[in-house]
Design a protein around this motif. Sequence first.
Motif, PDB file in Angstrom:
ATOM      1  N   ASN A   1      -6.016  -3.621 -10.379  1.00  0.00           N
ATOM      2  CA  ASN A   1      -7.264  -3.567 -11.148  1.00  0.00           C
ATOM      3  C   ASN A   1      -8.178  -2.428 -10.722  1.00  0.00           C
ATOM      4  O   ASN A   1      -9.180  -2.166 -11.383  1.00  0.00           O
ATOM      5  N   ILE A   2      -7.896  -1.803  -9.602  1.00  0.00           N
ATOM      6  CA  ILE A   2      -8.696  -0.638  -9.207  1.00  0.00           C
ATOM      7  C   ILE A   2      -8.073   0.569  -9.887  1.00  0.00           C
ATOM      8  O   ILE A   2      -6.881   0.832  -9.724  1.00  0.00           O
ATOM      9  N   PRO A   3      -8.865   1.321 -10.672  1.00  0.00           N
ATOM     10  CA  PRO A   3      -8.279   2.416 -11.451  1.00  0.00           C
ATOM     11  C   PRO A   3      -7.546   3.433 -10.572  1.00  0.00           C
ATOM     12  O   PRO A   3      -8.027   3.804  -9.512  1.00  0.00           O
ATOM     13  N   LYS A   4      -6.371   3.823 -11.052  1.00  0.00           N
ATOM     14  CA  LYS A   4      -5.545   4.810 -10.350  1.00  0.00           C
ATOM     15  C   LYS A   4      -6.286   6.127 -10.171  1.00  0.00           C
ATOM     16  O   LYS A   4      -6.089   6.828  -9.180  1.00  0.00           O
ATOM     17  N   ASP A   5      -7.124   6.454 -11.162  1.00  0.00           N
ATOM     18  CA  ASP A   5      -7.804   7.750 -11.145  1.00  0.00           C
ATOM     19  C   ASP A   5      -8.584   7.980  -9.857  1.00  0.00           C
ATOM     20  O   ASP A   5      -8.694   9.101  -9.383  1.00  0.00           O
ATOM     21  N   MET A   6      -9.113   6.877  -9.294  1.00  0.00           N
ATOM     22  CA  MET A   6      -9.987   7.048  -8.130  1.00  0.00           C
ATOM     23  C   MET A   6      -9.267   7.728  -6.983  1.00  0.00           C
ATOM     24  O   MET A   6      -9.711   8.761  -6.484  1.00  0.00           O
ATOM     25  N   ASP A   7      -8.130   7.148  -6.564  1.00  0.00           N
ATOM     26  CA  ASP A   7      -7.448   7.763  -5.415  1.00  0.00           C
ATOM     27  C   ASP A   7      -6.708   9.028  -5.830  1.00  0.00           C
ATOM     28  O   ASP A   7      -6.556   9.948  -5.046  1.00  0.00           O
ATOM     29  N   GLU A   8      -6.263   9.090  -7.096  1.00  0.00           N
ATOM     30  CA  GLU A   8      -5.524  10.290  -7.493  1.00  0.00           C
ATOM     31  C   GLU A   8      -6.438  11.515  -7.551  1.00  0.00           C
ATOM     32  O   GLU A   8      -6.028  12.608  -7.169  1.00  0.00           O
TER      33      GLU A   8
ATOM     34  N   ALA B   1      -8.956  11.931  -5.644  1.00  0.00           N
ATOM     35  CA  ALA B   1      -9.183  12.305  -4.244  1.00  0.00           C
ATOM     36  C   ALA B   1      -8.020  13.139  -3.726  1.00  0.00           C
ATOM     37  O   ALA B   1      -8.204  14.088  -2.967  1.00  0.00           O
ATOM     38  N   MET B   2      -6.801  12.785  -4.205  1.00  0.00           N
ATOM     39  CA  MET B   2      -5.641  13.541  -3.748  1.00  0.00           C
ATOM     40  C   MET B   2      -5.598  14.934  -4.371  1.00  0.00           C
ATOM     41  O   MET B   2      -5.149  15.892  -3.750  1.00  0.00           O
TER      42      MET B   2
ATOM     43  N   PHE C   1      -2.838   8.703   2.605  1.00  0.00           N
ATOM     44  CA  PHE C   1      -3.511   7.771   3.493  1.00  0.00           C
ATOM     45  C   PHE C   1      -5.014   8.026   3.536  1.00  0.00           C
ATOM     46  O   PHE C   1      -5.821   7.097   3.544  1.00  0.00           O
ATOM     47  N   GLN C   2      -5.396   9.334   3.509  1.00  0.00           N
ATOM     48  CA  GLN C   2      -6.832   9.633   3.496  1.00  0.00           C
ATOM     49  C   GLN C   2      -7.483   9.098   2.229  1.00  0.00           C
ATOM     50  O   GLN C   2      -8.592   8.555   2.259  1.00  0.00           O
TER      51      GLN C   2
ATOM     52  N   ASN D   1     -10.495   6.559   2.513  1.00  0.00           N
ATOM     53  CA  ASN D   1     -11.856   6.949   2.146  1.00  0.00           C
ATOM     54  C   ASN D   1     -12.295   6.438   0.784  1.00  0.00           C
ATOM     55  O   ASN D   1     -13.487   6.302   0.538  1.00  0.00           O
ATOM     56  N   VAL D   2     -11.344   6.204  -0.128  1.00  0.00           N
ATOM     57  CA  VAL D   2     -11.721   5.840  -1.492  1.00  0.00           C
ATOM     58  C   VAL D   2     -11.477   4.370  -1.773  1.00  0.00           C
ATOM     59  O   VAL D   2     -12.333   3.688  -2.331  1.00  0.00           O
ATOM     60  N   ILE D   3     -10.312   3.883  -1.380  1.00  0.00           N
ATOM     61  CA  ILE D   3      -9.953   2.511  -1.745  1.00  0.00           C
ATOM     62  C   ILE D   3     -10.578   1.489  -0.794  1.00  0.00           C
ATOM     63  O   ILE D   3     -11.138   0.483  -1.236  1.00  0.00           O
ATOM     64  N   VAL D   4     -10.497   1.755   0.522  1.00  0.00           N
ATOM     65  CA  VAL D   4     -11.012   0.778   1.483  1.00  0.00           C
ATOM     66  C   VAL D   4     -12.470   0.395   1.190  1.00  0.00           C
ATOM     67  O   VAL D   4     -12.795  -0.793   1.196  1.00  0.00           O
ATOM     68  N   PRO D   5     -13.370   1.344   0.890  1.00  0.00           N
ATOM     69  CA  PRO D   5     -14.757   0.921   0.633  1.00  0.00           C
ATOM     70  C   PRO D   5     -14.926  -0.034  -0.556  1.00  0.00           C
ATOM     71  O   PRO D   5     -15.876  -0.799  -0.570  1.00  0.00           O
TER      72      PRO D   5
END
Lengths: 343, 293
Positions: free
Chosen positions: B179-186, B188-189, B196-197, B201-205
Amino acid sequence: MKHRTFFWFILPTLSAMVLFIALPIVSVFIQSLFVQHEQVLVVSESCGPFGCVEETQVDTEATAQLREEQPLGRFNGLATYFDRSHLASAEIAEVWRTSTGLSSFIDGIMDLKFYKALVFTLTYTFVVTPLVLIFGLAVAVGVNNLPKAFRGVAIFISLLPFLVATIVGSMILSWMVDGEGIIGATLQNIFNDPSLSIKASTPLMWIMLMVYGVWHTLPFAFITFYAGLQTVPQDTLEAARVDGANKWQTMISVVVPHLMPLVSFVTLMLLMDNFRVFEPLVSFQAEAHAQSLSTFIVSDLREAGNPLYASASATSMLTILGVVILLAPVLIRTWRDFNAKAH
Amino acid sequence: MATKAESRLTTLRVVSYALVITWLIIAAFPFLWTVWGSFKVQGDFFSKADWTNAIYGILTTRETGGAFTLNGYFGAWIQEEFWRNVFNTLVIVFFTVCISLTFGTLGGYALARSGFRYAFWVLMAALAFRAMPHITLVSGYMLPFFEWNIWGLKATTVIVLVAINQPFTLWMLHSFFLNIPKDMDESAMVDGCTRFQAFWNVIVPVMWPGVITTGLFSFLLAYNDYAVTSMLLSKPNETMVPAVASFLGSVQVQGNIMFAVAAVVSATAPLFVLILFFQRQIVSGLTAGAVKG
């Protein structure tokens, strides 16, 4: 995600599951093929004034040493599975030959430990599961009809029997239905029978264990169905009402079909959990009247000083087989769905 | 016509209220009765002669001078050293929850973000593992644990509980991460983070609501477990639930069943508080797997 990254992310959880769930199953299987060493016997001849007598003695030291060296025991193949306390193939054949009718055949089988446990486990599973589904749905509909202010309280109270440890919940009930407890004493007064006691009667004990099972798992079905009821499309309900359906008809033809996926999910969970019924039998101290497959395993493992690993493992393997058979329909359907999606 | 429909509706309503009220009484009464009774003496708790004794505490007054007594609690906590079991429970539950969540978030995140076929197989295997009766696994542990001399230790039990917990944790967190949008971590990448970063930094919070819900269920599993803890812990390392069960055997002989009652109430009280504060999360967790299919 790259294969490498995936591997490192999944490694901790996968190794935990492989080491402590998959390997133990293998270990159980291997243990079930071995059986404890027989005692090492020494035959000595002692001669007295009246001639010589052969004496057989247990060489404790040699036995202990042998057990120390090969803790698994000696290889026994599948013999444990078919011995008297498991599938009892020889005894079944015997009962089949001597029995005069269906009822004497069933009596003969119920004398065998494993089948007794199996019959209780299956009865428990297939009585408790449908009752929980029906009452869970009824309570969910009832709570859904309550004014909003009371729903939170109703859910809070309903969660208690489900979230309290099984052993603790069943202990609380066992005190109440005890001959001296509030429910037990009241029942004795109502039926005017001071000897009425759950601990003294097998049918009453079975009924009590199943009542406990319903009490303990009903909240799970209730909560799931209640959440499902919140998502019933209002348009369809409205349309049913306009077409002249009464409440009952709406329930059967609109609400229940909408909840069907949830029903199969809840059924799956209930089957899995009821099949492993264990704690209530400990709390109700039911061993004289009812044994489940799980308590059967534990009583082998608890065998004082000398746990019967082979016997416990064979029962475990048969239990796992039972779980697989129970869940097979669901697994096959998931497999089909997945393949349908893939093509 | 309208009145007929109206009256039928009300009978239906009355029946449904009656059903709910009956259920709520059946659900709550045993707990209320036991909590109240835990402050009485045994003669009142099992008041065969007259059940009102249990409410007014006639025998309790006669034996101790007051209508309420803490004798049961004193006996359980001090005399039978129940506080040790409470301490063991705290240690075991704390480590089980922390380790399960760490393993579970990493694995659940990977499963949610990987489109490969083996991700599906890992989830299916987890489902099959979830179905295994715990007691059959325990019979697989006993012999090796005795051989390696690690039977009875708290650490062993923690690891076993973590492993048994994993299938459920993995499924819950997997569906949460979906349910967390893929765009967020992608994104960041794209900006130069490693996987892992991006996770850190993006998902853990933003993952805490899901982690708290899953953590509650890990807590309940470890706290309530009997099959594993009763078979794998040595006497001094026992947690509350097996201790309560063994109380039943030892205390009943001495005629001090109130110790067991007090211990049962002590073990249940934290759960009351937990449900009170986290009811919403528990309900959403129970239904998470179901409603989403």
